[in-house]
Design a protein around this motif. Structure first.
Motif: not given
Length: 619
Positions: A535-536, A512-513, A489-495, A573-574
């Motif tokens: 971590v995230n 992360i690729k 829920s609300n996981y809207n980012h990738i580091v 950040l994506k």
């Protein structure tokens, strides 16, 4: 029912196959654990080490697992295996994931299961111990049917039993999106399959199938007519997990437990139908203890029956090719015939290894010049110094060896045997484990019809929480909320993180690729869980993020010979869309194509760490 199943004896081949496959998966997991031990245990990887060097204990654990795979000193090896499981992963918090619970539960059960009764070196040792030149002992091969059912009950059925309480309260699981939803995040895709995710009805079918399957499993897995359908669905489900998600040891480990549901007749056919016509004849001295032991050893490994054994005393004179060789020479040197050719000494053993297909590499090794000559010298020394017991009037009388007694018939009291004690122990043990799981699972139940507001319910909640910690640590009994709404829920980012060298070139860390999917180089399983959910997270804790980036960069730098006296890492950040609570075509592919933004810098100077990064949630 317990007594009936205990008395039902079936082939132990399936249990042996389970032992080998499960232990291979466990060995892979522990090997990965060993690789990342400094990341897991050090306060700061390679800079501020842990107070205890865990390298030696982990290697002892790996050796114990190898012994279990080969079935050598299995009882001792399973004890070491279980103790190491408790010590090394039973108390881990931030790197724990669901396969750790399976390890704890199954490794505990292996203390009691007769997993070495087939396909093991322990079986060979027992054969040699109770055999002589006139009698070959064949240890029991059958085991109780309970040995197949209990690991499935604890390792699979309990997992689904607890998990279904969570899934029944999940809006996306009850809508049939349980497979599509978590797989639509780039960072969960081990092997990306956007084309499959774009098939709406397939996704809904798999989602509902998983829900129904987990719901009925605990009530049906022990029924014979349900076994094969459940086996096919279960293997498909967990092989799919191994492919789709970066937790391969979990998927493969669960598949290894499912092997216990393969009908035992299939294993018997697999290991008996492939027996072939012997391709060579091995002539040995029937009155030589060493030669008889050699015969027993070769027959133990010759699963396909490729080598036919005949004694020189009774059969040599019937073989035309051996007529020109004296009886003394035949007795003093091992001879064999293969494809119309005579071989003797070391050459006979080379042909034996060549005839047994999976041992063929040994025959190639023994042919290497130098090794061949050394092997020949060793063989000649042993052949000249071996002990033979020639048949005389004094020693030709047959004395049966003292065979091991059936322990089930050992009397503890006048009318109470060890078998009765085992059945009672199984009943009480299973009953206790069931009660523990029910109490632990109490907090998994969502709406309790208002009962949750009572003082009794609060007392049960408190007791459930207190019981879960030791139950999880020693037995792997815990909650199984896997891929639930609140995870995403609300996981809207990738580091992601990239190393910036002196020339300004970026090297992405294999966490992360560039498309946002999980990295490579063993960064999966517990390490992926750590990065993605500790971590995230869907709601980032800045302290955990900074500390995690510190640890991962320190570990990666050491593994890649990067000097941390002066090193710089770019934090990327994506931003991705929050996954909708309805199926949407092309969603994963669109998230993978989202751009990256440089948002911060982590710097190491003289092995001192500093980081500049904004609050992720505000971006």
């Amino acid at each position: 029912m317990i007594k009936r199943l205990y008395n039902k004896k079936i082939s132990g081949l399936g249990l042996a196959v389970f032992r080998i496959v499960y232990s291979l998966v466990l060995l892979c997991g522990v090997t990965q654990f060993n690789y990342f031990r400094h990341l897991i245990f050090d306060k700061i990887p390679f800079i501020n080490p842990a107070e205890i060097d865990f390298g030696i204990p982990i290697k002892i654990w790996m050796i114990a697992i190898i012994f279990i795979i080969f079935g050598l000193f299995t009882r001792l090896a399973t004890i070491i295996n279980y103790l190491m499981t408790i010590i090394l992963i039973g108390s881990i918090n931030t790197y724990e994931y669901h396969m750790f619970y399976a390890y704890l539960g199954i490794n505990f059960l292996m203390l009691f299961l007769p997993v070495s009764r087939n396909l093991s070196l322990d079986r060979l040792i027992t054969k040699l111990k109770y055999s002589n030149t006139r009698f070959n002992y064949d240890p029991p091969k059958k085991v109780s049917a309970l040995n197949y059912l209990i690991p499935i009950f604890i390792g699979v059925a309990f997992v689904y039993f607890d998990s279904i309480f969570y899934k029944s309260t999940s809006s996306y699981w009850t809508r049939g999106l349980g497979v599509w939803y978590p797989t639509s995040f780039p960072f969960t895709n081990f092997f990306s399959i956007p084309e499959v995710l774009d098939q709406e009805y397939l996704m809904l079918f798999l989602g509902y199938l998983t829900l129904v399957f987990e719901l009925i499993f605990i009530f049906t897995f022990f029924r014979k007519k349900w076994r094969v359908p459940l086996l096919i669905i279960g293997l498909g489900l967990h092989l799919g997990i191994s492919i789709c998600y970066p937790i391969p040891w979990f998927g493969l480990g669960m598949c290894s437990i499912y092997l216990l549901m393969v009908p035992v007749s299939c294993w018997e056919k697999l290991f008996t139908l492939k027996r072939e016509k012997p391709s060579m004849v091995f002539y040995y001295d029937g009155e030589c203890p060493l030669c008889n032991r050699t015969k027993i050893i070769i027959q133990h490994f010759d699963l396909a029956g490729r080598v036919d054994f005949k004694t020189v005393q009774y059969y040599a004179e019937q073989e035309e090719l051996l007529k020109n060789i004296s009886t003394d020479d035949l007795l003093n040197d091992i001879h064999s015939i293969r494809n119309g050719k005579i071989y003797k000494g070391l050459d006979t053993y080379i042909q034996v290894f060549n005839a047994i297909s999976y041992l063929r590499p040994i025959s190639w090794f023994l042919r290497i010049p130098g090794i061949y000559h050394l092997g020949k010298s060793v063989y000649q020394f042993v052949a000249k110094n071996r002990n033979t017991e020639r048949c005389t009037e004094e020693n030709c009388g047959y004395t049966p060896p003292a065979l091991p007694q059936d322990e089930d018939n050992f009397k503890i009291l006048q009318n109470y045997t060890l078998k009765d004690l085992k059945i009672s122990g199984i009943k009480w043990g299973l009953g206790l484990i069931i009660v523990i799981q029910i109490i632990v699972s109490y907090n998994s139940i969502g709406n309790k019809g208002g009962f949750e507001k009572t003082s009794l319910s609060r007392a049960i909640n408190k007791f459930s929480d207190a019981l879960e910690r030791p139950a999880k640590t020693f037995l792997g009994i815990t909650h199984h909320a896997v891929f639930m709404d609140y995870h995403f829920s609300n996981y809207n980012h990738i580091v992601a993180v990239a190393y910036l060298d002196e020339k300004g070139n970026e090297t992405w860390l294999p966490i992360i690729k560039k498309d946002g999917t999980p990295g490579t180089s063993l960064y999966y399983g517990p390490v992926w869980v750590k990065w993605s959910f500790r971590v995230n997270n869907n709601e980032i804790d800045q302290h955990n993020l900074k500390k995690g980036i510190r640890d991962f960069t320190a570990f990666w730098a050491h593994q890649n010979n990067i000097n941390l006296d002066d090193a710089k890492f770019i934090i990327k950040l994506k931003k991705i869309d929050t996954t909708p609570y309805h199926w949407e075509k092309g969603f994963l592919k669109r998230q993978m194509e989202k751009p990256w933004t440089d948002i911060g810098i982590a710097t190491w100077t003289n092995k001192k760490y500093s980081i500049q990064i904004p609050e992720i949630e505000t971006l």
